[in-house]
Design a protein around this motif. Structure first.
Motif, mmCIF file in Angstrom:
data_model
loop_
_atom_site.group_PDB
_atom_site.id
_atom_site.type_symbol
_atom_site.label_atom_id
_atom_site.label_comp_id
_atom_site.label_asym_id
_atom_site.label_seq_id
_atom_site.Cartn_x
_atom_site.Cartn_y
_atom_site.Cartn_z
ATOM 1 N N ILE A 152 8.196 19.602 -1.461
ATOM 2 C CA ILE A 152 8.208 18.236 -1.550
ATOM 3 C C ILE A 152 7.197 17.889 -2.942
ATOM 4 C CG2 ILE A 152 8.342 17.652 0.752
ATOM 5 C CD1 ILE A 152 5.181 17.215 1.007
ATOM 6 N N SER A 153 7.480 16.610 -3.354
ATOM 7 C CA SER A 153 6.624 16.409 -4.531
ATOM 8 C C SER A 153 4.941 16.163 -4.204
ATOM 9 C CB SER A 153 7.170 15.052 -5.004
ATOM 10 O OG SER A 153 6.616 13.829 -4.390
ATOM 11 N N GLN A 154 4.103 16.345 -4.959
ATOM 12 C CA GLN A 154 2.834 16.126 -5.042
ATOM 13 C C GLN A 154 2.552 14.875 -4.457
ATOM 14 O OE1 GLN A 154 -0.529 17.821 -7.527
ATOM 15 N NE2 GLN A 154 1.275 18.931 -8.543
ATOM 16 N N SER A 155 3.098 13.712 -4.849
ATOM 17 C CA SER A 155 2.695 12.532 -4.478
ATOM 18 C C SER A 155 3.151 12.222 -3.033
ATOM 19 C CB SER A 155 3.626 11.271 -5.345
ATOM 20 O OG SER A 155 4.923 11.520 -5.232
ATOM 21 N N ALA A 156 4.191 12.915 -2.665
ATOM 22 C CA ALA A 156 4.590 12.910 -1.087
ATOM 23 C C ALA A 156 3.433 13.523 -0.369
ATOM 24 C CB ALA A 156 6.097 13.519 -1.038
ATOM 25 N N LEU A 157 2.996 14.848 -0.620
ATOM 26 C CA LEU A 157 1.995 15.480 -0.125
ATOM 27 C C LEU A 157 0.909 14.509 0.158
ATOM 28 C CD1 LEU A 157 1.105 18.468 0.922
ATOM 29 C CD2 LEU A 157 -0.008 18.422 -1.335
ATOM 30 N N LYS A 158 0.382 13.982 -1.050
ATOM 31 C CA LYS A 158 -0.894 12.928 -0.951
ATOM 32 C C LYS A 158 -0.485 11.814 -0.003
ATOM 33 C CE LYS A 158 -2.335 14.071 -5.817
ATOM 34 N NZ LYS A 158 -2.377 13.560 -6.980
ATOM 35 N N ALA A 159 0.500 11.386 -0.113
ATOM 36 C CA ALA A 159 1.076 10.324 0.900
ATOM 37 C C ALA A 159 0.934 10.790 2.281
ATOM 38 C CB ALA A 159 2.224 9.671 0.594
ATOM 39 N N ARG A 160 1.223 11.959 2.531
ATOM 40 C CA ARG A 160 1.122 12.515 3.979
ATOM 41 C C ARG A 160 -0.351 12.438 4.475
ATOM 42 N NH1 ARG A 160 5.459 17.220 4.608
ATOM 43 N NH2 ARG A 160 7.445 16.084 4.366
ATOM 44 N N ILE A 161 -1.022 12.951 3.391
ATOM 45 C CA ILE A 161 -2.475 13.543 3.817
ATOM 46 C C ILE A 161 -3.371 12.049 3.567
ATOM 47 C CG2 ILE A 161 -4.513 14.323 2.607
ATOM 48 C CD1 ILE A 161 -2.988 16.711 1.692
ATOM 49 N N THR A 162 -2.984 10.986 2.943
ATOM 50 C CA THR A 162 -3.535 9.756 2.982
ATOM 51 C C THR A 162 -3.282 9.160 4.261
ATOM 52 O OG1 THR A 162 -3.441 9.535 0.643
ATOM 53 C CG2 THR A 162 -3.691 7.614 1.826
ATOM 54 N N ALA A 163 -2.193 9.226 4.688
ATOM 55 C CA ALA A 163 -1.779 8.641 6.130
ATOM 56 C C ALA A 163 -2.548 9.144 7.089
ATOM 57 C CB ALA A 163 -0.331 8.783 6.296
ATOM 58 N N ALA A 164 -2.728 10.617 7.270
ATOM 59 C CA ALA A 164 -3.420 11.307 8.147
ATOM 60 C C ALA A 164 -4.911 10.785 8.124
ATOM 61 C CB ALA A 164 -3.460 12.702 7.956
ATOM 62 N N ARG A 165 -5.410 10.933 6.964
ATOM 63 C CA ARG A 165 -7.091 10.298 6.720
ATOM 64 C C ARG A 165 -7.181 9.034 7.211
ATOM 65 N NH1 ARG A 165 -7.925 11.249 0.717
ATOM 66 N NH2 ARG A 165 -8.906 9.209 1.011
ATOM 67 N N GLN A 166 -6.097 7.959 7.120
ATOM 68 C CA GLN A 166 -6.110 6.786 7.573
ATOM 69 C C GLN A 166 -6.297 6.659 9.082
ATOM 70 O OE1 GLN A 166 -3.230 4.722 5.415
ATOM 71 N NE2 GLN A 166 -4.534 4.315 3.870
ATOM 72 N N TYR A 167 -5.333 7.567 9.579
ATOM 73 C CA TYR A 167 -5.426 7.650 11.168
ATOM 74 C C TYR A 167 -6.563 8.190 11.969
ATOM 75 C CZ TYR A 167 -4.056 9.095 15.619
ATOM 76 O OH TYR A 167 -4.100 9.299 17.142
ATOM 77 N N LEU A 168 -6.927 9.069 10.987
ATOM 78 C CA LEU A 168 -8.422 9.700 11.763
ATOM 79 C C LEU A 168 -9.550 9.140 11.236
ATOM 80 C CD1 LEU A 168 -7.079 13.618 10.974
ATOM 81 C CD2 LEU A 168 -7.316 12.264 13.470
#
Length: 203
Positions: free
Chosen positions: A169-185
């Motif tokens: 995946i793209s780095q921006s897609a990876l960052k989006a996944r991690i950002t979403a996980a951080r927000q959820y947690l």
């Protein structure tokens, strides 16, 4: 259920019940709490930490072995280091502890006063407050598989570019996944998100 990390109301109530301070370790696993609320005097925290008292504290030992609430004066476990006596010198003269949750996600909270024992009503209020905090911190659902994959790779030491390549995946897609996980947690950093996810066996 919403995983809510806003503790302002509870902190106000705890301070009213515990003018000498309070300390709550929420969802303790392998001696490390997922979240901590700490309002003890800085002098006591520094001394307690320097002496590694957490492994010797009869209050902690009681909290790990029992569920419920108890005044410190009723704890009968040995205190060979006189930890409770030393705490009194820092203003934590009268106190009580609440223990709730399973052993692998135990919450232990203590409240203290300088002037008198907590009344039965105050003890019941402390138990309700701490038990509610414990329940509110239970995550309502697992992370998505995509978020788990992203956090696992970063936890293994992958750089963002390498993790994105590994997932194709793209780095921006990876960052989006991690950002979403951080927000959820409700984590401020990726490292904190990884720690919280691991504490809950989400990754």
């Amino acid at each position: 259920m919403i995983w809510d990390f806003s503790f302002e109301r509870e902190c106000v109530e705890l301070k009213r019940l515990a003018p000498a301070g309070y300390h709550i370790g929420l969802h303790i696993k392998d001696t490390t709490p997922l979240h901590r609320l700490l309002d003890y005097p800085a002098s006591w925290v520094a001394h307690y930490t320097a002496q590694a008292y957490v492994l010797r504290d009869p209050v902690v030992a009681w909290g790990l072995s029992e569920v419920g609430c108890l005044r410190w004066s009723a704890i009968t476990l040995p205190d060979p280091f006189d930890i409770l006596g030393q705490a009194r010198a820092h203003g934590l003269v009268y106190g009580a502890t609440v223990s709730t949750g399973p052993l692998d996600a135990r919450t232990i909270g203590s409240v203290a006063r300088p002037d008198r024992e907590l009344t039965d009503e105050e003890l019941a209020q402390a138990e309700v407050l701490i038990t509610d905090l414990h329940r509110r911190l239970m995550p309502p659902r697992p992370l998505t598989p995509a978020q788990v994959e992203a956090l696992r790779l970063i936890a293994k030491g992958y750089r963002y570019a390498d993790a994105a390549d590994a997932l194709q995946i793209s780095q921006s897609a990876l960052k989006a996944r991690i950002t979403a996980a951080r927000q959820y947690l409700r984590a401020r950093t990726t490292a904190e998100a990884i720690q919280r996810a691991a504490s809950y066996d989400l990754i």
